[in-house]
Design a protein around this motif. Structure first.
Motif, short mmCIF file in Angstrom:
data_model
loop_
_atom_site.label_atom_id
_atom_site.label_comp_id
_atom_site.label_asym_id
_atom_site.label_seq_id
_atom_site.Cartn_x
_atom_site.Cartn_y
_atom_site.Cartn_z
N PRO A 250 1.34 -1.37 0.16
CA PRO A 250 0.17 -0.26 -0.36
C PRO A 250 0.61 1.28 0.00
CG PRO A 250 -0.23 -0.53 2.09
CD PRO A 250 0.79 -1.93 1.13
N GLN A 251 1.73 1.57 0.69
CA GLN A 251 3.35 2.73 0.52
C GLN A 251 2.81 3.00 -1.26
OE1 GLN A 251 4.29 -0.79 1.42
NE2 GLN A 251 6.28 -0.75 0.40
N ILE A 252 2.74 1.99 -1.85
CA ILE A 252 3.28 2.09 -3.88
C ILE A 252 2.64 3.20 -3.94
CG2 ILE A 252 4.40 0.89 -5.96
CD1 ILE A 252 6.16 -0.47 -4.23
N PHE A 253 1.94 4.03 -4.61
CA PHE A 253 0.83 4.73 -5.26
C PHE A 253 0.99 5.38 -6.17
CE2 PHE A 253 1.64 8.03 -2.97
CZ PHE A 253 1.50 9.02 -3.85
N GLU A 254 -0.48 5.36 -6.93
CA GLU A 254 -0.82 6.35 -8.46
C GLU A 254 -1.36 7.14 -8.24
OE1 GLU A 254 -0.47 3.93 -12.28
OE2 GLU A 254 1.40 3.43 -11.76
N ILE A 255 -1.52 8.38 -8.53
CA ILE A 255 -2.35 9.16 -7.94
C ILE A 255 -3.55 8.86 -9.89
CG2 ILE A 255 -3.30 11.88 -8.55
CD1 ILE A 255 -0.52 12.82 -7.23
N HIS A 256 -4.15 8.62 -9.54
CA HIS A 256 -5.66 8.10 -10.42
C HIS A 256 -6.09 9.50 -11.33
CE1 HIS A 256 -8.59 6.39 -12.19
NE2 HIS A 256 -9.48 6.81 -12.02
N ASN A 257 -5.56 9.58 -12.36
CA ASN A 257 -6.07 10.95 -13.19
C ASN A 257 -6.50 10.38 -14.19
OD1 ASN A 257 -6.29 13.00 -15.06
ND2 ASN A 257 -3.96 13.67 -15.28
N GLY A 258 -8.00 10.00 -14.03
CA GLY A 258 -9.24 9.82 -15.16
C GLY A 258 -9.58 10.77 -16.07
N SER A 259 -8.61 12.11 -16.74
CA SER A 259 -8.83 12.50 -17.89
C SER A 259 -8.00 12.29 -19.12
CB SER A 259 -7.99 13.75 -17.71
OG SER A 259 -6.86 14.03 -17.34
N ARG A 260 -7.00 11.10 -18.94
CA ARG A 260 -6.56 10.66 -20.17
C ARG A 260 -7.88 9.40 -20.48
NH1 ARG A 260 -0.77 8.86 -18.52
NH2 ARG A 260 -0.97 9.73 -16.59
N TYR A 261 -8.16 8.40 -19.83
CA TYR A 261 -9.36 7.37 -19.89
C TYR A 261 -9.82 8.16 -20.26
CZ TYR A 261 -12.49 4.29 -19.06
OH TYR A 261 -13.94 3.22 -19.01
N GLU A 262 -10.99 9.55 -20.05
CA GLU A 262 -12.41 10.13 -20.22
C GLU A 262 -11.92 10.66 -21.55
OE1 GLU A 262 -15.25 9.90 -19.25
OE2 GLU A 262 -14.52 8.47 -17.60
N PHE A 263 -10.87 10.76 -22.14
CA PHE A 263 -10.42 11.39 -23.13
C PHE A 263 -10.91 10.65 -24.13
CE2 PHE A 263 -7.76 12.43 -27.22
CZ PHE A 263 -7.90 12.86 -27.28
N ARG A 264 -10.09 9.52 -23.73
CA ARG A 264 -9.35 8.14 -24.85
C ARG A 264 -11.27 7.82 -25.18
NH1 ARG A 264 -8.33 2.08 -22.88
NH2 ARG A 264 -10.53 2.71 -21.96
N LYS A 265 -12.15 7.08 -24.05
CA LYS A 265 -13.42 6.81 -24.24
C LYS A 265 -14.14 7.98 -24.93
CE LYS A 265 -17.33 6.08 -21.26
NZ LYS A 265 -17.77 5.63 -19.67
N THR A 266 -14.01 9.02 -24.97
CA THR A 266 -15.05 10.00 -25.76
C THR A 266 -14.53 10.48 -27.00
OG1 THR A 266 -15.13 11.49 -23.54
CG2 THR A 266 -15.87 12.39 -26.48
N LEU A 267 -13.54 9.44 -27.35
CA LEU A 267 -12.60 9.65 -28.52
C LEU A 267 -12.89 8.54 -29.09
CD1 LEU A 267 -11.12 11.42 -31.08
CD2 LEU A 267 -9.55 9.60 -29.41
N CYS A 268 -12.85 7.28 -28.79
CA CYS A 268 -13.30 5.77 -29.60
C CYS A 268 -15.09 5.93 -29.84
CB CYS A 268 -13.01 5.37 -28.40
SG CYS A 268 -10.68 4.85 -28.58
N LEU A 269 -15.76 6.16 -28.83
CA LEU A 269 -17.30 6.13 -28.95
C LEU A 269 -17.24 6.76 -30.07
CD1 LEU A 269 -19.68 4.96 -27.32
CD2 LEU A 269 -19.69 6.19 -25.81
N THR A 270 -16.92 8.30 -30.40
CA THR A 270 -17.29 9.69 -31.28
C THR A 270 -16.99 8.90 -32.59
OG1 THR A 270 -17.06 11.42 -29.52
CG2 THR A 270 -17.21 11.89 -31.73
#
Length: 137
Positions: A100-120
């Motif tokens: 648990p001491q190893i973490f990443e900041i979850h930045n959903g903006s890249r995922y949301e961009f990919r989702k929007t682009l692919c869906l469109t």
């Protein structure tokens, strides 16, 4: 072969839509866990670039895990002009359940961009194909 070429736009559109609905993966973690964290400070690191000295920053984050509260520094340092975290900011973190001491900041903006682009793209390709099919057949 001609049948495949006729179906290629449909297959491409469906593939784009499938990619859009796939959940975000975290390649660095075998068992990722998401939780809310709070920025409690930052760490500065000197970086030498093109014969000059610059500073990079990484946030120090406090978050709750199954093993208790953790305080850890992000592993990725960013230049000062890209660093936008302030003390007290609430962020979503993703950590490895076993470490648990190893973490990443979850930045959903890249995922949301990919989702929007692919869906469109997928819906656009299927719509264009349907319109052209109706018009010419």
């Amino acid at each position: 072969m001609i049948l495949f070429l006729k179906l290629l736009p449909i297959l491409t559109g469906i593939l784009c839509i499938i990619i859009a609905v796939l959940p975000e993966r975290h390649r660095n973690f075998r068992n990722p866990v998401f939780t809310e964290g709070e920025v409690i400070g930052s760490v500065t690191q000197k970086v030498f670039q093109k014969h000059s000295e610059a500073f990079s920053f990484a946030p120090v984050v406090r978050y709750q895990t199954g093993q208790g509260e953790q305080k850890a520094t992000a592993r990725i340092f960013v230049p000062e002009w890209q660093y936008h975290y302030r003390t007290g900011d609430k962020i979503t973190v993703c950590y490895e359940k076993a470490q648990p001491q190893i973490f990443e900041i979850h930045n959903g903006s890249r995922y949301e961009f990919r989702k929007t682009l692919c869906l469109t793209a997928g819906i656009g390709i299927l719509t264009a194909y349907a319109v052209l099919y109706i018009q010419y057949h």
